[in-house]
Design a protein around this motif. Sequence first.
Motif, short mmCIF file in Angstrom:
data_model
loop_
_atom_site.label_atom_id
_atom_site.label_comp_id
_atom_site.label_asym_id
_atom_site.label_seq_id
_atom_site.Cartn_x
_atom_site.Cartn_y
_atom_site.Cartn_z
N ARG A 48 0.83 -1.21 0.00
CA ARG A 48 0.00 0.00 0.00
C ARG A 48 0.86 1.25 0.00
N SER A 49 0.50 2.20 -0.88
CA SER A 49 1.19 3.49 -0.90
C SER A 49 0.55 4.48 0.07
N GLY A 50 -0.74 4.37 0.22
CA GLY A 50 -1.45 5.30 1.09
C GLY A 50 -2.93 5.08 1.04
N ILE A 51 -3.67 6.03 1.59
CA ILE A 51 -5.11 5.90 1.69
C ILE A 51 -5.77 7.22 1.29
N ILE A 52 -6.92 7.12 0.64
CA ILE A 52 -7.71 8.27 0.23
C ILE A 52 -9.04 8.20 0.99
N ARG A 53 -9.46 9.34 1.54
CA ARG A 53 -10.63 9.33 2.40
C ARG A 53 -11.62 10.43 1.98
N LYS A 54 -12.90 10.15 2.24
CA LYS A 54 -13.94 11.11 1.89
C LYS A 54 -14.89 11.27 3.06
N THR A 55 -15.32 12.50 3.29
CA THR A 55 -16.31 12.77 4.31
C THR A 55 -17.14 13.98 3.90
N THR A 56 -18.25 14.16 4.57
CA THR A 56 -19.03 15.39 4.44
C THR A 56 -18.79 16.21 5.69
N THR A 57 -18.28 17.41 5.53
CA THR A 57 -17.96 18.24 6.68
C THR A 57 -19.23 18.73 7.37
N LYS A 58 -19.07 19.24 8.56
CA LYS A 58 -20.22 19.78 9.29
C LYS A 58 -20.81 21.02 8.62
N TYR A 59 -20.09 21.55 7.64
CA TYR A 59 -20.57 22.71 6.90
C TYR A 59 -21.39 22.31 5.67
N GLY A 60 -21.42 21.00 5.39
CA GLY A 60 -22.26 20.51 4.31
C GLY A 60 -21.57 20.15 3.02
N PHE A 61 -20.33 20.57 2.83
CA PHE A 61 -19.63 20.24 1.58
C PHE A 61 -18.72 19.02 1.78
N PRO A 62 -18.50 18.24 0.72
CA PRO A 62 -17.62 17.07 0.84
C PRO A 62 -16.15 17.46 0.84
N LEU A 63 -15.36 16.64 1.50
CA LEU A 63 -13.90 16.84 1.57
C LEU A 63 -13.23 15.53 1.22
N LEU B 28 -0.18 9.64 2.70
CA LEU B 28 0.85 8.75 2.20
C LEU B 28 1.43 7.93 3.35
N ASP B 29 1.61 6.64 3.13
CA ASP B 29 2.24 5.81 4.15
C ASP B 29 3.72 6.15 4.26
N VAL B 30 4.29 5.90 5.41
CA VAL B 30 5.69 6.25 5.67
C VAL B 30 6.62 5.54 4.68
N GLY B 31 7.48 6.32 4.06
CA GLY B 31 8.49 5.75 3.17
C GLY B 31 7.98 5.31 1.81
N ARG B 32 6.75 5.62 1.48
CA ARG B 32 6.19 5.14 0.22
C ARG B 32 6.25 6.21 -0.87
N PRO B 33 6.37 5.77 -2.13
CA PRO B 33 6.29 6.71 -3.26
C PRO B 33 4.84 6.92 -3.66
N ASN B 34 4.63 7.51 -4.82
CA ASN B 34 3.30 7.67 -5.43
C ASN B 34 2.44 8.75 -4.78
N SER B 35 3.07 9.78 -4.18
CA SER B 35 2.27 10.87 -3.63
C SER B 35 1.49 11.58 -4.74
N GLY B 36 2.11 11.73 -5.90
CA GLY B 36 1.42 12.34 -7.02
C GLY B 36 0.25 11.51 -7.50
N LYS B 37 0.43 10.20 -7.48
CA LYS B 37 -0.66 9.29 -7.87
C LYS B 37 -1.82 9.40 -6.90
N LEU B 38 -1.52 9.54 -5.61
CA LEU B 38 -2.57 9.71 -4.61
C LEU B 38 -3.40 10.96 -4.90
N VAL B 39 -2.72 12.07 -5.21
CA VAL B 39 -3.42 13.31 -5.50
C VAL B 39 -4.26 13.17 -6.76
N THR B 40 -3.71 12.51 -7.77
CA THR B 40 -4.47 12.28 -9.00
C THR B 40 -5.73 11.48 -8.72
#
Length: 295
Positions: free
Chosen positions: A122-137, A142-154
């Motif tokens: 695993r390179s990392g984790i992507i998470r989704k929530t609805t904030t208390k203000y009503g919009f999604p976030l 990124l996991d420690v020592g892992r590559p693919n930070s750009g891939k995570l953002v994509t």
Amino acid sequence: MQVAIASGKGGVGKSSVAASLIYLLKDEYSLIAVDADADAPNLDLLFGVESWEEEKELIGAKVAKINTGTCVRCGICAERCPYDCIKIVDGNYVVNELTCEGCGVCRLVCPVEGVITLEEVRSGIIRKTTTKYGFPLISAQLDVGRPNSGKLVTEEKEWAKKIMKEENLEHMIIDSAAGIGCQVIASLGGADVAILVAEPTPASLSDVKRVYKVVQHFREPAYLIINKADLNPGFKGLYEFAEAENIPIIGEIPYDRAIPRSMTMLKPVVEAFPDSKASKALKEIAEIIKGEILR
């Protein structure tokens, strides 16, 4: 629209500015926020997020594994490893997964076929929530020592696009990472406009010039916000840079102790201290963004 907020230099207050602008725009526009700093995400903290509704793992990194049962313990892999991540532990050659880059040199030089393999982790984790203000976030870590930070953002942005389509949202506001690395490139790639945040110091000027080159590569219009504008009144470098590059300065935010106080309260400063100096400046900037960028 995709609006990317970037800075080049860390510590200039980019995420605080981003959180406040998102807060000020949320009632007039339907939007989704994306925290594109997978190394150190903190937009969820500024919005008081306590839990996540959905999570996705990104599998893509590779690390070497040594089969101690068939290893002949010649030590060639440890000698040739460019990252010095193979050590002897209890008489066996073992790969340090945190420092292994998955380059495959060890497997290439190993004299016994099949002893060393490259396994996906695993390179990392992507998470989704609805904030208390009503919009999604959308956020990623990124996991420690892992590559693919750009891939995570994509992947974050692709998920955000899907949600925008499903929920008929108008805008994506992206809080980019500091620097000009893979995460920032992924943040700015495909954006419609970049809002640059800088403080009046030579270091910040140097770094905002570098991130502006990335913006130019993608041929995106750029705007500049000067944060902590009154801390170094004799420094004119940001104004000269903006004039030379024809970058509109859409606001100046004074240094205000209300901002760090609001961060300890896990709230944007415009919510926690709406009458503070910084909040008043941010409200003016939000009006300019409404009139000139999101019109």
